[in-house]
Design an enzyme around this catalytic site. Structure first.
Site, PDB file in Angstrom:
ATOM      1  N   GLY A 135       0.817  -1.199   0.000  1.00  0.00           N
ATOM      2  CA  GLY A 135       0.000   0.000   0.000  1.00  0.00           C
ATOM      3  C   GLY A 135       0.855   1.255   0.000  1.00  0.00           C
ATOM      4  O   GLY A 135       2.082   1.206   0.167  1.00  0.00           O
ATOM      5  N   TYR A 189     -17.305   2.375   6.690  1.00  0.00           N
ATOM      6  CA  TYR A 189     -15.849   2.483   6.809  1.00  0.00           C
ATOM      7  C   TYR A 189     -15.455   3.054   8.165  1.00  0.00           C
ATOM      8  O   TYR A 189     -14.609   2.489   8.875  1.00  0.00           O
ATOM      9  CB  TYR A 189     -15.287   3.342   5.678  1.00  0.00           C
ATOM     10  CG  TYR A 189     -13.824   3.672   5.854  1.00  0.00           C
ATOM     11  CD1 TYR A 189     -12.847   2.678   5.748  1.00  0.00           C
ATOM     12  CD2 TYR A 189     -13.408   4.975   6.129  1.00  0.00           C
ATOM     13  CE1 TYR A 189     -11.501   2.979   5.916  1.00  0.00           C
ATOM     14  CE2 TYR A 189     -12.064   5.281   6.295  1.00  0.00           C
ATOM     15  CZ  TYR A 189     -11.119   4.284   6.188  1.00  0.00           C
ATOM     16  OH  TYR A 189      -9.788   4.582   6.367  1.00  0.00           O
ATOM     17  N   ASP A 202      -3.329 -12.281   4.962  1.00  0.00           N
ATOM     18  CA  ASP A 202      -4.643 -11.965   4.415  1.00  0.00           C
ATOM     19  C   ASP A 202      -5.561 -11.544   5.550  1.00  0.00           C
ATOM     20  O   ASP A 202      -6.092 -12.373   6.281  1.00  0.00           O
ATOM     21  CB  ASP A 202      -5.210 -13.173   3.675  1.00  0.00           C
ATOM     22  CG  ASP A 202      -6.488 -12.848   2.912  1.00  0.00           C
ATOM     23  OD1 ASP A 202      -7.022 -11.734   3.109  1.00  0.00           O
ATOM     24  OD2 ASP A 202      -6.943 -13.698   2.142  1.00  0.00           O
ATOM     25  N   ALA A 252      -5.332  -2.042   5.460  1.00  0.00           N
ATOM     26  CA  ALA A 252      -6.697  -1.643   5.815  1.00  0.00           C
ATOM     27  C   ALA A 252      -7.611  -1.807   4.610  1.00  0.00           C
ATOM     28  O   ALA A 252      -7.153  -1.821   3.463  1.00  0.00           O
ATOM     29  CB  ALA A 252      -6.744  -0.186   6.292  1.00  0.00           C
ATOM     30  N   TYR A 253      -8.886  -1.936   4.890  1.00  0.00           N
ATOM     31  CA  TYR A 253      -9.915  -1.841   3.860  1.00  0.00           C
ATOM     32  C   TYR A 253     -10.266  -0.361   3.768  1.00  0.00           C
ATOM     33  O   TYR A 253     -10.791   0.220   4.717  1.00  0.00           O
ATOM     34  CB  TYR A 253     -11.140  -2.670   4.251  1.00  0.00           C
ATOM     35  CG  TYR A 253     -12.266  -2.653   3.238  1.00  0.00           C
ATOM     36  CD1 TYR A 253     -12.538  -3.776   2.461  1.00  0.00           C
ATOM     37  CD2 TYR A 253     -13.058  -1.524   3.056  1.00  0.00           C
ATOM     38  CE1 TYR A 253     -13.576  -3.761   1.535  1.00  0.00           C
ATOM     39  CE2 TYR A 253     -14.085  -1.500   2.129  1.00  0.00           C
ATOM     40  CZ  TYR A 253     -14.338  -2.620   1.376  1.00  0.00           C
ATOM     41  OH  TYR A 253     -15.357  -2.610   0.451  1.00  0.00           O
ATOM     42  N   THR A 300      -8.402   6.663  11.400  1.00  0.00           N
ATOM     43  CA  THR A 300      -8.861   7.653  10.438  1.00  0.00           C
ATOM     44  C   THR A 300      -9.732   8.739  11.051  1.00  0.00           C
ATOM     45  O   THR A 300     -10.339   8.541  12.114  1.00  0.00           O
ATOM     46  CB  THR A 300      -9.664   6.936   9.329  1.00  0.00           C
ATOM     47  OG1 THR A 300     -10.232   7.885   8.433  1.00  0.00           O
ATOM     48  CG2 THR A 300     -10.811   6.134   9.926  1.00  0.00           C
TER      49      THR A 300
END
Length: 305
Positions: free
Chosen positions: A12, A135, A46, A70-71, A111
């Protein structure tokens, strides 16, 4: 650091910055498919399968876990709540439980989306949360799971993250500015554009000062650049910089629009400014205005890109 450091999410934009910027002994990189973006091999981690993580951790025995995975598909999360919760909450809880049992440390990233965006001053770590969508709820659940695990951890809330690589606002704007004569960008959402360079640099400073006693309320810290702007202001700044550097042959018109004019499946916080005072004071670390870091990132992009 005595022992291996396990970096999750190594492909990422934040993980790549950790790999480039951090001079850590015994750094073990992990990605979902077991490959790095340069084609080299990595461990398989995973996070969509939280139950698979303890066996990886038992084999590597990390002294420090850096969870840069992260998703982050904010809109898609509205349709994939179970998947978002698996990656952002259940997997984080599994990491915390292993770390607590095996006396490892964890750095985890959260976040601004844990807040409802209705504030009129920068959010402090102690302010009430109130996520607007899946989220944000999944990231808040991850914070809570890690806190409840009892692991020795730090949670850094950040916002408006960008890097010279990966999918992010900066690269999208640079691509569109080269293709179009006019761009429409939301001007009524306010935040602090924060480079992955800044996030990793501050995280490394926190690592150096980790031996200081940390109470439970000090485990969540806000890590963003200083200052604030809108998405429109961010777009103007980066496109003007790209033009000065010769990356863009012309300047497109950048029209300011409202959130209502750019509807998305997930609601965004209108106010995403986080107060980074606590981090600066605790770790004796000065955080510059977002424009300084933008200049640094833009200067690092190869001219051929």
């Amino acid at each position: 650091m005595s022992g291996p450091v396990l970096l999750l999410g190594a492909n990422g934009q934040l993980g790549r910055t950790w790999r480039l910027q951090a001079d850590l002994d015994e750094l073990v990189c992990a990605s979902r498919d077991g490959r790095l973006d340069d084609g080299s091999a990595a461990e398989i981690a995973d996070l969509t399968l939280p139950e698979s993580l303890p066996s990886l951790l038992d084999r590597i025995r990390p002294a420090l876990i850096i969870n840069a995975a992260a998703y982050t598909a904010v809109d898609q999360a509205e349709r994939e709540e179970a998947l978002a919760m698996a990656v952002n909450a259940r997997a984080v809880g599994a990491l915390g439980q292993w770390a607590a049992t095996n006396h490892a440390r964890i750095i985890h990233y959260s976040t601004d989306y844990v807040f409802d965006g209705q504030a009129s001053r920068p959010y402090r770590e102690t302010d009430a949360t109130g996520p607007l969508g899946v989220y944000g709820r999944s990231k808040l659940a991850g914070e809570q799971a890690l806190t409840a695990s009892g692991a020795d951890h730090l949670i850094f809330r950040t916002a408006w993250v960008y890097a010279p690589w990966g999918r992010n606002f900066l690269n999208t704007m640079l691509r569109l500015a080269a293709e179009r004569d006019e761009l429409k960008v939301v001007a009524d959402q306010i935040g602090s554009p924060t480079s992955t360079w800044r996030i990793v640099d501050a995280s490394l400073q926190a690592l150096r000062h980790w031996p200081n006693a940390l109470s439970l309320q000090d485990r969540i810290l806000h890590l963003t650049a200083s200052g604030q702007t809108s998405w429109h202001g961010f777009a103007q700044a980066l496109i003007e910089q790209a033009h000065r550097q010769g990356r863009l042959s012309r300047l497109p018109r950048i029209e300011a629009i409202t959130t209502e004019q750019f509807p998305t499946p997930a609601r965004r916080p209108a106010w995403s400014v986080l107060d980074n005072t606590a981090l600066q004071q605790r770790f004796r670390y000065n955080i510059d205005d977002w424009r300084h870091d933008l200049d640094q990132v833009m200067a690092s992009i190869p001219s051929s890109s």
